[in-house]
Write a protein that holds these residues in place. Structure first.
Motif, short mmCIF file in Angstrom:
data_model
loop_
_atom_site.label_atom_id
_atom_site.label_comp_id
_atom_site.label_asym_id
_atom_site.label_seq_id
_atom_site.Cartn_x
_atom_site.Cartn_y
_atom_site.Cartn_z
N PHE A 303 -21.59 25.60 19.57
CA PHE A 303 -20.52 26.50 19.99
C PHE A 303 -20.90 27.87 19.43
O PHE A 303 -20.86 28.07 18.21
N SER A 304 -21.30 28.79 20.32
CA SER A 304 -21.84 30.05 19.82
C SER A 304 -21.64 31.15 20.84
O SER A 304 -21.29 30.91 22.00
N ARG A 305 -21.85 32.37 20.38
CA ARG A 305 -21.80 33.55 21.24
C ARG A 305 -23.10 33.66 22.00
O ARG A 305 -24.18 33.53 21.44
N ASP A 306 -23.01 33.90 23.31
CA ASP A 306 -24.19 34.13 24.13
C ASP A 306 -23.92 35.39 24.94
O ASP A 306 -23.29 35.36 25.98
N SER A 308 -21.85 38.29 25.96
CA SER A 308 -20.42 38.58 25.88
C SER A 308 -19.58 37.33 25.97
O SER A 308 -18.35 37.41 25.91
N ASP A 309 -20.20 36.18 26.10
CA ASP A 309 -19.47 34.94 26.31
C ASP A 309 -19.68 33.96 25.16
O ASP A 309 -20.77 33.89 24.59
N TYR A 310 -18.64 33.19 24.86
CA TYR A 310 -18.82 32.00 24.05
C TYR A 310 -19.30 30.88 24.97
O TYR A 310 -18.89 30.78 26.13
N LYS A 311 -20.17 30.04 24.44
CA LYS A 311 -20.67 28.90 25.21
C LYS A 311 -20.45 27.63 24.40
O LYS A 311 -20.74 27.58 23.20
N LEU A 312 -19.94 26.61 25.07
CA LEU A 312 -19.73 25.30 24.45
C LEU A 312 -20.67 24.31 25.12
O LEU A 312 -20.63 24.12 26.34
N THR A 313 -21.53 23.69 24.31
CA THR A 313 -22.45 22.67 24.82
C THR A 313 -22.04 21.32 24.27
O THR A 313 -21.89 21.15 23.06
N LEU A 314 -21.84 20.36 25.18
CA LEU A 314 -21.40 19.01 24.82
C LEU A 314 -22.45 17.99 25.22
O LEU A 314 -23.15 18.15 26.23
N GLU A 315 -22.51 16.93 24.44
CA GLU A 315 -23.22 15.73 24.88
C GLU A 315 -22.15 14.75 25.32
O GLU A 315 -21.34 14.29 24.52
N THR A 316 -22.10 14.47 26.62
CA THR A 316 -21.05 13.62 27.16
C THR A 316 -21.29 12.16 26.81
O THR A 316 -22.36 11.79 26.31
N ILE A 339 -4.07 25.11 16.57
CA ILE A 339 -4.61 25.71 15.35
C ILE A 339 -5.11 27.11 15.68
O ILE A 339 -5.41 27.42 16.83
N ASN A 340 -5.20 27.96 14.66
CA ASN A 340 -5.60 29.34 14.86
C ASN A 340 -6.82 29.75 14.05
O ASN A 340 -7.34 30.85 14.23
N THR A 341 -7.25 28.90 13.15
CA THR A 341 -8.21 29.39 12.15
C THR A 341 -9.57 28.72 12.19
O THR A 341 -10.37 28.96 11.31
N CYS A 342 -9.84 27.87 13.14
CA CYS A 342 -11.17 27.24 13.13
C CYS A 342 -11.67 27.06 14.55
O CYS A 342 -10.93 27.19 15.51
N ARG A 343 -12.95 26.77 14.65
CA ARG A 343 -13.59 26.52 15.94
C ARG A 343 -14.23 25.15 15.89
O ARG A 343 -14.46 24.61 14.81
N PRO A 344 -14.53 24.57 17.05
CA PRO A 344 -15.25 23.29 17.01
C PRO A 344 -16.62 23.48 16.39
O PRO A 344 -17.26 24.52 16.55
N VAL A 345 -17.08 22.49 15.67
CA VAL A 345 -18.39 22.55 15.03
C VAL A 345 -19.21 21.36 15.50
O VAL A 345 -18.71 20.44 16.16
N ARG A 359 -14.43 27.66 33.49
CA ARG A 359 -14.39 28.25 32.15
C ARG A 359 -13.45 27.44 31.28
O ARG A 359 -12.37 27.01 31.72
N VAL A 360 -13.83 27.24 30.03
CA VAL A 360 -13.02 26.45 29.10
C VAL A 360 -11.81 27.28 28.66
O VAL A 360 -11.95 28.38 28.14
N VAL A 361 -10.60 26.73 28.88
CA VAL A 361 -9.38 27.43 28.48
C VAL A 361 -8.61 26.66 27.40
O VAL A 361 -7.67 27.19 26.82
N ARG A 362 -9.01 25.44 27.15
CA ARG A 362 -8.36 24.65 26.10
C ARG A 362 -9.37 23.68 25.51
O ARG A 362 -10.16 23.07 26.24
N ILE A 363 -9.36 23.56 24.18
CA ILE A 363 -10.24 22.62 23.49
C ILE A 363 -9.40 21.76 22.57
O ILE A 363 -8.71 22.27 21.68
N ASP A 364 -9.41 20.45 22.80
CA ASP A 364 -8.74 19.50 21.92
C ASP A 364 -9.78 18.84 21.04
O ASP A 364 -10.72 18.20 21.54
N ILE A 365 -9.64 19.02 19.73
CA ILE A 365 -10.57 18.45 18.76
C ILE A 365 -9.96 17.17 18.21
O ILE A 365 -8.82 17.16 17.75
N TYR A 366 -10.71 16.08 18.28
CA TYR A 366 -10.22 14.79 17.80
C TYR A 366 -10.93 14.43 16.50
O TYR A 366 -12.13 14.14 16.50
N PRO A 367 -10.20 14.49 15.38
CA PRO A 367 -10.85 14.20 14.10
C PRO A 367 -11.25 12.73 14.03
O PRO A 367 -10.64 11.87 14.68
#
Length: 656
Positions: A303-306, A308-316, A339-345, A359-367
């Motif tokens: 999950f990084s800046r590319d 002007s865009d953020y890019k999210l790469t997933l392994e499905t 949440i407001n203070t973290c990003r997916p890692v 374009r990704v508009v919502r990310i649900d992180i499952y701990p």
């Protein structure tokens, strides 16, 4: 690979902008508006492009959105949108020839030649009166951005009317969503472009993050976290962090249904702003949350800046890699809470909601969740566990890591029914499995006595004492109960760890449920009765329903076809067996009487519970007397024997 230069003979002459295009600056959204765009389909994009200082109006407050655009106007607009206006002032005009009608804007044409949008040889042929057509604007944009031509995207009904030289340019900008078709799936290649249409085209370049806003302007999209109406400050948060913008008290904020003022904003609202170098808001829109058109899930690779865009790469879960652009103000949730203070890692398991543009508009992180249970079924990409009396099926990641006692690696396919495991689960997908090989699973018995730290159970014919783990789980009817609620005579399944401590007890309902075990006795006449021995030695006896279903490998068989000693699964309803599934009758050990032999064919007939079954002897089968010495097959008839079957053949026979 970049687009080639636009052919010379297809470029028309251009003319200087009429003074209103540049000279009369429109007021910001907070100061006023054009008097001829209200209700126009392009009202918003016109206001946006004006806030960027790219377009302006005419004297008298008009914009004239339906006026046609010349080629020179199109070139200047595109270069200014890309932030190259200052470069135009320094362009080298030496050696270039222009049409005599071009008395202003030559520096833009010179820069367009440098950028590969025009050709040097074609400049003298550019007539200032020529209007820009849709295909010519498509070519200019494609060349300016360096897009790769792609004619495969050109699927309009009037594709045949698009000159072949332009089809790759048109396809490239259509693929990026920069230029759209006209009603009826028409492109109308020769149609002149209007001021409003060109504003919409260039606005999409910025909105789709194909280019940054022209400096010194900045586009900020975020959610309001706090406001100070006295100071006129609004704090916006997005993936970049927090930014304070200055909102004029009299600014008109556009909404989906009209307009509103700053006093009606509230925390959590999504605001799109164009701000100047001092963070003064020149244009503001109160945006609705984007609708989710599709969703994907998997492990975060990056999950990084590319640019002007953020890019999210997933392994499905299929093992594929997928990269999606992310909106600056995409909403983040962890375990269902925003949440407001973290990003997916890396290695987070997420579900990404995508809008219609992908374009990704919502990310649900499952701990990660650590669970334990007993294996019920191992599938190719699934694992069913019994936990607290309930069976739950989980998907299994292609990257699943399986260990034995957290040390030795093993294959997922090596797991077996009855194994006690601990697993790491994220959104009902298993990523790690650890086989607890020192846990004795599948024991059964009858409760004799219960003390605070120990339990006595009848296992087979013997009463045994077991220590209770401090965290022992006791389950009745799918619910946890206190160990003190166990009653003498309760039938139970239980699990013991390597220390000899009981860690799980499940109370069995004798009259209802599904059980697995070994057929010990099966009486057919006059009333069928079945005695099944559960693992650990507990025996349960049931009357067999007259409508019982008996299955083997999915096929129906007769009740009399069941061989005592077979592994079976039975369903009990109201105290009667209503279904029997033979799990394995090819590998078992049974005591019986030899009723006949056929030495020539190496075949033997056995009488088991008053029924007769015939088997072949396996190659190398051992036939022994009670002292362990070999005997002849002909001498066996009439003897009581113990027979071991392997893959449906007699592997070993011993006279009792």
């Amino acid at each position: 690979m970049s687009c080639r230069k636009l052919p010379v003979f297809l470029l028309a002459a251009v003319v200087i902008f009429i003074c209103g295009w540049f000279s009369t600056r429109m007021a910001s959204a907070g100061e006023g508006t054009f008097n001829d765009i209200q209700g126009h389909w392009a009202e918003r994009v016109i206001l946006e492009m004006n806030a960027y200082d790219i377009v302006h109006g005419y004297p008298g407050g008009e914009f004239r959105p339906n006026n046609k655009v010349t080629m020179l106007e199109a070139v200047v607009m595109i270069l200014n949108t890309l932030g190259w206006g200052e470069e135009a002032g320094q362009a080298d005009l030496s050696g270039l020839q222009f049409h005599p009608s071009v008395t202003w804007g030559r520096e833009y044409l010179a820069l367009a030649v440098e950028k590969g949008m025009l050709t040097r040889a074609g400049l003298p042929q550019i007539d200032s009166q020529r209007l820009a057509s849709r295909v010519e604007v498509a070519a200019l944009v494609c060349l300016a951005l360096g897009l790769t031509p792609d004619a495969s995207q050109v699927t309009f009904f009037d594709t045949g009317d698009i000159p072949e030289k332009y089809r790759g340019y048109v396809g490239a900008v259509v693929k990026q969503g920069i230029i759209q078709g006209m009603p009826g799936n028409m492109f109308m290649p020769g149609e002149p472009v209007t001021r409003a249409q060109l504003c919409a085209i260039l606005s999409r370049l910025i909105d789709r993050k194909l280019i940054p806003p022209p400096p010194p302007m900045e586009l900020v999209v975020g959610r309001i976290t706090s406001m100070d109406m006295i100071k006129g400050t609004v704090l916006l948060r997005n993936l970049e962090g927090e930014k304070t913008v200055l909102l004029p008290a009299d600014i008109t904020i556009l909404t989906a249904s009209g307009t509103t003022g700053p006093e009606f904003l509230k925390t959590g609202d999504r605001l799109k702003c164009i701000v100047d170098v001092r963070n003064n808001v020149r244009y503001a829109v109160l945006m609705e949350d984007a609708s989710i058109a599709n969703s994907v899930e998997g492990l975060v690779v990056s999950f990084s800046r590319d640019g002007s865009d953020y890019k999210l790469t997933l392994e499905t879960n299929d093992g594929d890699y997928l990269t999606c652009p992310v909106e600056d103000d995409a909403r983040l949730f962890r375990a269902g809470s925003e949440i407001n203070t973290c990003r997916p890692v890396e290695n987070d398991y997420v579900q990404a909601g995508l809008d219609v543009n992908g374009r990704v508009v919502r990310i649900d992180i499952y701990p990660p969740e650590r669970i334990s249970g007993t294996v019920v079924e191992v599938g190719g990409a699934s694992l069913t566990l019994r936990r607290q009396g309930e069976e739950e099926e989980y998907a299994v990641s292609p990257r699943v890591q399986v260990t034995r006692n957290y040390v030795r690696g093993m294959n997922f396919s090596e797991l077996r029914r009855g194994d006690r495991v601990e697993a790491v689960v994220m959104k009902r997908t298993i990523f790690q499995v650890n086989l607890l090989s020192d846990v004795l699973t599948g024991q059964s018995g009858m409760v004799s006595r219960v003390h605070s730290k120990a339990i006595y159970l009848y296992v087979g014919d013997e009463e045994k004492r077991y220590e209770l783990d401090e965290q022992v789980e006791v389950i009745r009817d799918g619910r946890l109960i206190d160990v003190r609620d166990l009653r003498r005579g309760d039938y139970v399944n239980f699990e013991v760890d390597g220390r000899g401590y009981v860690i799980t007890i499940e109370v069995l309902d004798e009259d209802e449920g599904e059980f697995e075990g070994t057929v010990k006795y099966l009486d057919i006449y006059p009333t069928p009765w079945l005695t099944i021995a559960l693992p650990g030695g507990l025996e349960m006896e049931y009357e067999v329903s007259g409508k019982v279903d008996v299955l083997r490998d999915g096929d129906r068989i007769n009740l009399s076809d069941i061989i005592p000693g077979s592994q079976v699964a039975v369903r009990v309803e109201d105290g009667k067996v209503t279904e029997i599934e033979v799990l394995d009758d090819q590998n078992l050990t049974v005591q019986c009487l030899v009723s006949g032999v056929n030495p020539e064919r190496r075949r033997i007939t056995l009488e088991i519970n008053d029924r007769y079954f015939t088997y072949f002897l396996a190659p190398g089968a051992a036939i022994l007397d009670r002292n362990g010495k070999p005997v002849s097959l002909e001498d066996l008839e009439g003897y009581r024997v113990e027979v071991r079957l392997k893959d449906g053949e007699v592997d070993r026979l011993t006279i009792l």
